[in-house]
Design an enzyme around this catalytic site. Structure first.
Site, PDB file in Angstrom:
ATOM      1  N   ILE A  81       0.883  -1.176   0.000  1.00 23.56           N
ATOM      2  CA  ILE A  81       0.000   0.000   0.000  1.00 23.56           C
ATOM      3  C   ILE A  81       0.913   1.216   0.000  1.00 23.56           C
ATOM      4  O   ILE A  81       1.944   1.231   0.694  1.00 23.56           O
ATOM      5  CB  ILE A  81      -0.959   0.017   1.211  1.00 23.56           C
ATOM      6  CG1 ILE A  81      -1.862   1.261   1.204  1.00 23.56           C
ATOM      7  CG2 ILE A  81      -0.211  -0.102   2.529  1.00 23.56           C
ATOM      8  CD1 ILE A  81      -2.981   1.215   2.257  1.00 23.56           C
ATOM      9  N   GLU A 115       2.892  -7.564   6.550  1.00 23.26           N
ATOM     10  CA  GLU A 115       4.216  -7.362   7.138  1.00 23.26           C
ATOM     11  C   GLU A 115       4.592  -5.895   6.976  1.00 23.26           C
ATOM     12  O   GLU A 115       4.228  -5.273   5.975  1.00 23.26           O
ATOM     13  CB  GLU A 115       5.280  -8.212   6.426  1.00 23.26           C
ATOM     14  CG  GLU A 115       5.291  -9.663   6.850  1.00 23.26           C
ATOM     15  CD  GLU A 115       4.709 -10.551   5.770  1.00 23.26           C
ATOM     16  OE1 GLU A 115       4.584 -10.090   4.619  1.00 23.26           O
ATOM     17  OE2 GLU A 115       4.365 -11.706   6.083  1.00 23.26           O
ATOM     18  N   TYR A 127      -1.766   1.063  10.647  1.00 26.41           N
ATOM     19  CA  TYR A 127      -2.339  -0.269  10.883  1.00 26.41           C
ATOM     20  C   TYR A 127      -2.928  -0.384  12.289  1.00 26.41           C
ATOM     21  O   TYR A 127      -4.008  -0.951  12.475  1.00 26.41           O
ATOM     22  CB  TYR A 127      -1.271  -1.349  10.649  1.00 26.41           C
ATOM     23  CG  TYR A 127      -0.666  -1.299   9.254  1.00 26.41           C
ATOM     24  CD1 TYR A 127      -1.453  -0.991   8.151  1.00 26.41           C
ATOM     25  CD2 TYR A 127       0.684  -1.539   9.039  1.00 26.41           C
ATOM     26  CE1 TYR A 127      -0.912  -0.920   6.881  1.00 26.41           C
ATOM     27  CE2 TYR A 127       1.236  -1.469   7.772  1.00 26.41           C
ATOM     28  CZ  TYR A 127       0.431  -1.159   6.693  1.00 26.41           C
ATOM     29  OH  TYR A 127       0.967  -1.094   5.427  1.00 26.41           O
TER      30      TYR A 127
HETATM   31  C1  LIG Z   1       2.003   4.338   5.178  1.00 31.50           C
HETATM   32  C2  LIG Z   1       1.110   5.238   4.340  1.00 31.50           C
HETATM   33  C3  LIG Z   1       0.312   4.401   3.323  1.00 31.50           C
HETATM   34  C4  LIG Z   1       0.122   5.929   5.312  1.00 31.50           C
HETATM   35  O1  LIG Z   1      -0.758   6.775   4.594  1.00 31.50           O
HETATM   36  P1  LIG Z   1      -1.074   8.251   5.113  1.00 31.50           P
HETATM   37  O2  LIG Z   1      -2.221   8.793   4.355  1.00 31.50           O
HETATM   38  O3  LIG Z   1       0.199   9.009   5.096  1.00 31.50           O
HETATM   39  O4  LIG Z   1      -1.460   7.984   6.623  1.00 31.50           O
HETATM   40  P2  LIG Z   1      -2.815   8.114   7.450  1.00 31.50           P
HETATM   41  O5  LIG Z   1      -4.028   7.660   6.724  1.00 31.50           O
HETATM   42  O6  LIG Z   1      -2.468   7.406   8.679  1.00 31.50           O
HETATM   43  O7  LIG Z   1      -2.938   9.633   7.723  1.00 31.50           O
HETATM   44  C5  LIG Z   1      -1.947  10.409   8.311  1.00 31.50           C
HETATM   45  C6  LIG Z   1      -2.445  11.214   9.469  1.00 31.50           C
HETATM   46  O8  LIG Z   1      -3.798  11.513   9.374  1.00 31.50           O
HETATM   47  C7  LIG Z   1      -4.431  11.376  10.662  1.00 31.50           C
HETATM   48  N1  LIG Z   1      -5.560  10.447  10.538  1.00 31.50           N
HETATM   49  C8  LIG Z   1      -5.751   9.542   9.546  1.00 31.50           C
HETATM   50  N2  LIG Z   1      -6.928   8.923   9.697  1.00 31.50           N
HETATM   51  C9  LIG Z   1      -7.489   9.451  10.819  1.00 31.50           C
HETATM   52  C10 LIG Z   1      -8.720   9.221  11.475  1.00 31.50           C
HETATM   53  N3  LIG Z   1      -9.630   8.333  11.032  1.00 31.50           N
HETATM   54  N4  LIG Z   1      -8.984   9.931  12.601  1.00 31.50           N
HETATM   55  C11 LIG Z   1      -8.083  10.838  13.059  1.00 31.50           C
HETATM   56  N5  LIG Z   1      -6.896  11.075  12.466  1.00 31.50           N
HETATM   57  C12 LIG Z   1      -6.623  10.399  11.351  1.00 31.50           C
HETATM   58  C13 LIG Z   1      -3.430  10.962  11.627  1.00 31.50           C
HETATM   59  O9  LIG Z   1      -3.025  12.122  12.338  1.00 31.50           O
HETATM   60  C14 LIG Z   1      -2.289  10.481  10.779  1.00 31.50           C
HETATM   61  O10 LIG Z   1      -1.085  10.872  11.298  1.00 31.50           O
HETATM   62  P3  LIG Z   1      -0.271   9.941  12.332  1.00 31.50           P
HETATM   63  O11 LIG Z   1      -0.089   8.613  11.634  1.00 31.50           O
HETATM   64  O12 LIG Z   1       0.984  10.681  12.503  1.00 31.50           O
HETATM   65  O13 LIG Z   1      -1.110   9.807  13.546  1.00 31.50           O
HETATM   66  C15 LIG Z   1       1.911   6.343   3.607  1.00 31.50           C
HETATM   67  O14 LIG Z   1       2.561   7.147   4.554  1.00 31.50           O
HETATM   68  C16 LIG Z   1       2.921   5.783   2.616  1.00 31.50           C
HETATM   69  O15 LIG Z   1       2.600   5.566   1.459  1.00 31.50           O
HETATM   70  N6  LIG Z   1       4.183   5.561   3.061  1.00 31.50           N
HETATM   71  C17 LIG Z   1       5.254   5.053   2.196  1.00 31.50           C
HETATM   72  C18 LIG Z   1       5.022   3.630   1.776  1.00 31.50           C
HETATM   73  C19 LIG Z   1       4.827   2.700   2.948  1.00 31.50           C
HETATM   74  O16 LIG Z   1       5.527   2.766   3.939  1.00 31.50           O
HETATM   75  N7  LIG Z   1       3.833   1.785   2.804  1.00 31.50           N
HETATM   76  C20 LIG Z   1       3.534   0.804   3.823  1.00 31.50           C
HETATM   77  C21 LIG Z   1       4.317  -0.420   3.596  1.00 31.50           C
HETATM   78  S1  LIG Z   1       4.030  -1.604   4.904  1.00 31.50           S
END
Ligand SMILES: CC(C)(COP(=O)(O)OP(=O)(O)OC[C@H]1O[C@@H](n2cnc3c(N)ncnc32)[C@H](O)[C@@H]1OP(=O)(O)O)[C@@H](O)C(=O)NCCC(=O)NCCS
Length: 189
Positions: A81, A115, A127
């Protein structure tokens, strides 16, 4: 008053999406999958389903995220993802993950597994927010740096729960973009 439109659109990944997937993949993963892996996943793995996320409903808009789910018996396994770096941290990861879990639940899965790198703290927070818990560790799992992987699972993929979580995640996204038209998305080519 009608709810503001969601700022994103989800669709099944198609072969023609792979170049855009690869452009994001190379930026966000130190151990990027090749385009051939995605091609095989889309054409030769009957147990997989991949989604792409775009701004709004435009089929020709650039991708901002993607992910996959494999049906492994009762478990929905999330093999990947990711979001474009400009679109991380806005809640879209939550929405994308929940769309994938809903696909897994539709496939008949009752739990989810994945993982994640021990250093992948943002992903782990995502997660845990969605009820994944650490259940084990795979030593030296990643070929690039020998890093361990945490194994995380979520028990219970009830449709009602997932849809309620998705609605909450979408409401959160809209708090970041009250007008439903985030400036960063408008700036995409
Ligand atoms: C990991 C990844 C998919 C997460 O996606 P994202 O949109 O950045 O993350 P989130 O949906 O968690 O949103 C970020 C922030 O929004 C907020 N948030 C999201 N959903 C929320 C909800 N339902 N209620 C309140 N706050 C929320 C949180 O503050 C969160 O920040 P925090 O994690 O510091 O607490 C993204 O960062 C990414 O692509 N990373 C690189 C690739 C990677 O690592 N993939 C995973 C491989 S295992």
């Amino acid at each position: 008053m009608p709810a503001p439109p969601l700022p994103y659109h989800i669709a099944p990944m198609r072969l023609e999406d792979i170049p855009q997937v690869m452009a994001i993949e190379r930026r966000i993963f130190s151990l990027a999958w090749s385009s051939g892996v995605y091609r095989r996943e889309l054409t030769a793995n009957p147990w997989s389903h991949y989604l792409v996320m775009r701004p709004h409903a435009g089929g020709h808009r650039p991708l901002i995220g993607y992910g996959g789910v494999w049906q492994m018996d009762q478990a929905a396994h999330i093999p990947t993802i990711g979001l474009h770096p400009d679109y991380q941290g806005l809640g879209l990861g939550s929405c994308l993950l929940l769309h994938l879990l809903i696909v897994g639940q539709d496939m008949g899965c009752s739990e989810a597994t994945l993982e994640v790198r021990v250093s992948g703290l943002a992903a782990q927070r995502l997660y845990r927010r969605h009820r994944f818990v650490e259940v084990g560790r795979r030593r030296d799992y990643y070929n690039d740096n020998g890093e361990d992987a945490l194994i995380m699972t979520r028990e219970g993929l009830a449709a009602a729960d997932l849809h309620a979580e998705l609605a909450a995640a979408q409401a959160f996204v809209l708090t970041r973009w009250p007008a439903g038209q985030p400036q960063r998305m408008a700036a995409l080519p």
